[in-house]
Scaffold this motif. Structure first.
Motif, PDB file in Angstrom:
ATOM      1  N   LEU A  25       0.819  -1.213   0.000  1.00 20.27           N
ATOM      2  CA  LEU A  25       0.000   0.000   0.000  1.00 20.27           C
ATOM      3  C   LEU A  25       0.855   1.266   0.000  1.00 20.27           C
ATOM      4  O   LEU A  25       0.580   2.210  -0.750  1.00 20.27           O
ATOM      5  N   PHE A  28       2.489   1.798  -3.411  1.00 25.65           N
ATOM      6  CA  PHE A  28       1.498   2.298  -4.361  1.00 25.65           C
ATOM      7  C   PHE A  28       1.217   3.779  -4.114  1.00 25.65           C
ATOM      8  O   PHE A  28       1.189   4.586  -5.041  1.00 25.65           O
ATOM      9  N   CYS A  29       1.013   4.137  -2.851  1.00 26.81           N
ATOM     10  CA  CYS A  29       0.713   5.526  -2.495  1.00 26.81           C
ATOM     11  C   CYS A  29       1.841   6.454  -2.932  1.00 26.81           C
ATOM     12  O   CYS A  29       1.589   7.516  -3.504  1.00 26.81           O
ATOM     13  N   GLU A  32       1.789   6.434  -6.937  1.00 30.17           N
ATOM     14  CA  GLU A  32       0.558   7.014  -7.510  1.00 30.17           C
ATOM     15  C   GLU A  32       0.426   8.510  -7.246  1.00 30.17           C
ATOM     16  O   GLU A  32      -0.060   9.259  -8.073  1.00 30.17           O
ATOM     17  N   TYR A  33       0.844   8.953  -6.059  1.00 29.25           N
ATOM     18  CA  TYR A  33       0.645  10.348  -5.663  1.00 29.25           C
ATOM     19  C   TYR A  33       1.940  11.156  -5.633  1.00 29.25           C
ATOM     20  O   TYR A  33       1.930  12.310  -5.190  1.00 29.25           O
ATOM     21  N   ALA A  40       4.730   8.729   2.317  1.00 32.33           N
ATOM     22  CA  ALA A  40       3.669   7.759   1.997  1.00 32.33           C
ATOM     23  C   ALA A  40       3.445   6.798   3.165  1.00 32.33           C
ATOM     24  O   ALA A  40       2.304   6.433   3.458  1.00 32.33           O
ATOM     25  N   VAL A  44      -0.278   6.509   4.754  1.00 32.70           N
ATOM     26  CA  VAL A  44      -1.006   5.235   4.801  1.00 32.70           C
ATOM     27  C   VAL A  44      -1.280   4.842   6.248  1.00 32.70           C
ATOM     28  O   VAL A  44      -2.376   4.380   6.579  1.00 32.70           O
ATOM     29  N   THR A  75      -5.750   5.111  -1.519  1.00 36.96           N
ATOM     30  CA  THR A  75      -4.900   3.940  -1.733  1.00 36.96           C
ATOM     31  C   THR A  75      -5.590   2.685  -1.199  1.00 36.96           C
ATOM     32  O   THR A  75      -5.603   1.649  -1.864  1.00 36.96           O
ATOM     33  N   HIS A  79      -7.520  -0.625  -3.751  1.00 36.16           N
ATOM     34  CA  HIS A  79      -7.177  -2.049  -3.684  1.00 36.16           C
ATOM     35  C   HIS A  79      -8.444  -2.789  -3.236  1.00 36.16           C
ATOM     36  O   HIS A  79      -8.541  -3.305  -2.127  1.00 36.16           O
TER      37      HIS A  79
END
Length: 146
Positions: A25, A28-29, A32-33, A40, A44, A75, A79
């Motif tokens: 996670l 990805f965060c 993606e951002y 991140a 999260v 995020t 998922h």
């Protein structure tokens, strides 16, 4: 007889999932951002604590993430298979996303962080715009926080 008080440590949002899940996670965060991984990780972590409190108290309609925690919330929900399973295991129901970002204010963020703290979680005030020193980058820019 002497009684000794034992301080109970605060828990993190991160403690609610496995290290492998957290790594997936947070990576990805960050990607993606466009966040640095250390940021991140915090985003999260705070999103997990927020989501847990919303789900266990059924207060999703009156709580919202700050602008800085919002990518973490997204995020989680992006998922979908993982998120649906996690919600079911922790709450017994699927916690739906109810966007209410227009309601963000310093008062709301203070209320949200108070609820998260009351549930025993650590809160990173820098990500919520609730720090006593409301200067960039502490202030999240949501509503009239500065």
């Amino acid at each position: 007889m002497t009684t000794t008080a034992v301080a109970v440590g605060k828990r993190s949002g991160r403690s609610l999932i496995t290290e492998q899940e957290f790594d997936m996670l947070a990576a990805f965060c960050a990607d993606e951002y466009g966040l640095e991984r250390c940021v991140a990780n915090q985003v999260v972590d705070q999103a997990l604590a927020l989501t847990y409190v919303m789900g266990t108290t059924r207060s999703g309609s009156v709580m919202a993430p700050s602008q800085l925690v919002d990518p973490g919330w997204h995020t989680l929900i992006l998922h979908t298979d993982w998120y649906a399973d996690w919600c079911q295991r922790h709450f017994g129901y699927f916690l739906h996303h109810q966007p209410n970002s227009k309601l963000r204010s310093r008062g709301l963020m203070t209320s949200v962080t108070g609820r998260i703290r009351s549930a025993g979680f650590e809160v990173d005030d820098r990500l919520w715009g609730t720090s006593s020193e409301c200067n960039a980058p502490t202030c999240c820019g949501d509503g009239p926080c500065c």
